[in-house]
Design a protein around this motif. Structure first.
Motif, short mmCIF file in Angstrom:
data_model
loop_
_atom_site.label_atom_id
_atom_site.label_comp_id
_atom_site.label_asym_id
_atom_site.label_seq_id
_atom_site.Cartn_x
_atom_site.Cartn_y
_atom_site.Cartn_z
N GLU A 158 4.29 3.67 -3.94
CA GLU A 158 2.60 3.92 -4.07
C GLU A 158 2.12 2.94 -2.93
OE1 GLU A 158 2.17 2.53 -8.00
OE2 GLU A 158 3.74 3.67 -8.81
N ASN A 159 1.00 3.47 -2.56
CA ASN A 159 -0.01 2.60 -1.55
C ASN A 159 0.92 2.35 -0.44
OD1 ASN A 159 -2.31 1.94 -0.46
ND2 ASN A 159 -1.93 -0.11 -1.46
N SER A 201 1.23 -2.92 -2.70
CA SER A 201 2.13 -1.46 -2.29
C SER A 201 3.46 -1.74 -2.80
CB SER A 201 2.16 -1.51 -0.57
OG SER A 201 2.93 -0.73 -0.43
N TYR A 259 7.19 0.25 -2.70
CA TYR A 259 8.09 1.11 -2.13
C TYR A 259 9.53 0.94 -2.29
CZ TYR A 259 7.78 -2.36 1.44
OH TYR A 259 7.68 -3.55 2.06
#
Length: 106
Positions: free
Chosen positions: A56-57, A89, A91
Motif C-alpha cells: 500500500e502506498n 507505506s 510493502y
C-alpha cells in the motif's frame, strides 16, 4: 543432438550448485526516505533473479517485476521503494532466482 535435449542436459549441470545453501540473497537497505533492494551473490555462479513488490502506498523506481542478472561474487541494486504519497507505506517483496543468465540463448 536435439536442441531440447541439449538444453535439458545443460540445466542438469546447474543443479548441484543450488542443491544446498547457495550464498545468494536480496535484502532491503533502509534509510529515512526509501528502501533499496540489493541482490548479493557471494557464490561462483551467475544468478538470474526476479523480484515483485506488493503493498500500500508504495512507489518503485523500475517497472515490475524486476528481472536482473547478478554476476558471481558481486552485488547489484535492483530497485528503490518509497512512499508513493506522503504518509505511511507498507510493502513486501518476493524473490525467485536460478543459476545462469536468463538472457542466454540455447
Amino acid at each position: 543432438m536435439d536442441r531440447q535435449l541439449v538444453v535439458f542436459l545443460l540445466s542438469l549441470l546447474s543443479l548441484p550448485i543450488f542443491a544446498g545453501d547457495y550464498p545468494f540473497e536480496v535484502r532491503g537497505v533502509r534509510n529515512s526516505v526509501q528502501t533499496i533492494l540489493v541482490a548479493s551473490n557471494r557464490g561462483p555462479a551467475t544468478v538470474s533473479v526476479q523480484i515483485d513488490v506488493t503493498g500500500e502506498n508504495v512507489g518503485v523506481n523500475r517497472a515490475l517485476p524486476v528481472v536482473a542478472v547478478v554476476p558471481a561474487n558481486s552485488e547489484l541494486e535492483l530497485a528503490r521503494l518509497f512512499p508513493a504519497r506522503p504518509g505511511m507505506s507498507r510493502y513486501s517483496w518476493t524473490t525467485s532466482f536460478m543459476s545462469g543468465g536468463y538472457e542466454a540463448k540455447a
